[in-house]
Design a protein around this motif. Sequence first.
Motif, PDB file in Angstrom:
ATOM      1  N   VAL A   1     -14.567  63.586   9.654  1.00 44.92           N
ATOM      2  CA  VAL A   1     -13.396  63.407   8.789  1.00 44.92           C
ATOM      3  C   VAL A   1     -13.721  62.368   7.726  1.00 44.92           C
ATOM      4  CG1 VAL A   1     -11.730  64.017  10.588  1.00 44.92           C
ATOM      5  CG2 VAL A   1     -12.369  61.626  10.275  1.00 44.92           C
ATOM      6  N   ASP A   2     -13.033  62.489   6.586  1.00 46.99           N
ATOM      7  CA  ASP A   2     -13.168  61.539   5.485  1.00 46.99           C
ATOM      8  C   ASP A   2     -11.780  61.211   4.961  1.00 46.99           C
ATOM      9  OD1 ASP A   2     -16.118  61.826   5.343  1.00 46.99           O
ATOM     10  OD2 ASP A   2     -15.657  63.817   4.556  1.00 46.99           O
ATOM     11  N   TRP A   3     -11.570  59.953   4.585  1.00 46.29           N
ATOM     12  CA  TRP A   3     -10.286  59.634   3.960  1.00 46.29           C
ATOM     13  C   TRP A   3     -10.436  58.482   2.984  1.00 46.29           C
ATOM     14  CZ3 TRP A   3     -10.978  58.229   9.204  1.00 46.29           C
ATOM     15  CH2 TRP A   3     -10.815  56.880   9.528  1.00 46.29           C
TER      16      TRP A   3
ATOM     17  N   ASN B   1      -7.179  63.049   5.719  1.00 50.49           N
ATOM     18  CA  ASN B   1      -8.503  63.638   5.665  1.00 50.49           C
ATOM     19  C   ASN B   1      -8.624  64.590   4.475  1.00 50.49           C
ATOM     20  OD1 ASN B   1     -11.111  64.600   6.481  1.00 50.49           O
ATOM     21  ND2 ASN B   1     -10.106  66.375   7.396  1.00 50.49           N
TER      22      ASN B   1
ATOM     23  N   GLY C   1      -6.795  60.101   9.637  1.00 51.46           N
ATOM     24  CA  GLY C   1      -7.685  59.199  10.355  1.00 51.46           C
ATOM     25  C   GLY C   1      -7.273  57.754  10.179  1.00 51.46           C
TER      26      GLY C   1
ATOM     27  N   ALA D   1     -13.504  69.129  10.585  1.00 51.80           N
ATOM     28  CA  ALA D   1     -12.534  68.187  11.156  1.00 51.80           C
ATOM     29  C   ALA D   1     -11.794  68.730  12.374  1.00 51.80           C
ATOM     30  CB  ALA D   1     -11.521  67.781  10.093  1.00 51.80           C
TER      31      ALA D   1
ATOM     32  N   LEU E   1      -7.702  59.868  15.362  1.00 52.44           N
ATOM     33  CA  LEU E   1      -7.600  61.067  14.536  1.00 52.44           C
ATOM     34  C   LEU E   1      -6.358  61.820  14.988  1.00 52.44           C
ATOM     35  CD1 LEU E   1     -11.299  62.371  14.542  1.00 52.44           C
ATOM     36  CD2 LEU E   1     -10.225  60.720  12.999  1.00 52.44           C
TER      37      LEU E   1
END
Length: 268
Positions: free
Chosen positions: A150-152, A212, A224, A218, A172
Amino acid sequence: MMVCHKALSSPHHHHLPTLRRRLHRSSGGGSALRIPSAAAAMSSSAAAVTTPIEHIVLIKVRPEAADSGAAAAMVSALQALSAQVPGLAHIHAGPVLRLGSPAAAALGPTHVLHSRYATEDDLHAYAAHPAHVAAVGAHVAPNALDATAVDWVNAAPAPSPLAPGAVVRLTLAKAKDGVAPGEVVEVVTAATQAAAELMGAEVRFGVSFGENFSPARAKGYQFGMVVVFDSVEELDAVEGNEKVLEARAGVRSRLDDVLVLDFVVGAC
């Protein structure tokens, strides 16, 4: 395990979403969030690592990889990227300390990779960098049974500096039907602020959270959060605090699935 930080001379705040700017203004440019005292002892250059882009990868390694030392070699190869990839502001790779929810137990990750960047462009450059591609191909791919990523963009009004020995609680989450991830972010903002004010000086912690923006790996997780504590004891004190549990209840009522795990940031 090793963790390395790089100073960022000019964070690109124009990449932050409108939500984060609005939250920052509503807090008067400050926050009641307590930053870990261990992090406060970091050098000014290391403290500058608190960048807005978070990248998390949960890795479940094969049992034979753990037994043979291949998992340790994987960790070393990922840590070495700190000196090889420009724009990589922070990276930690290491084992999971404990799994804290049924969803985490079901997924079964054994290792976590956490890295930070000033911009999404830096994250994309890291993903495509030959050293990263080589480390994944030689160490992660042959030894991993599963990986979740995941990316945020950090939406918290205050950063969460990381120092060696800090304990990180990773969460998450998936929102319930009809609940937008952006709504969860707003509720978490209020709940985190309330928890910090309720706890006062009892426990120090820093927070980073957001929606995310990389759904491909994911497994449906839309949101996240990392919460950084000085020690396991401080994390556990929050976990059992009635005031914090009350603040958390409003968030959990909007979530359908929650994965929780803890890990310890390694020393340089």
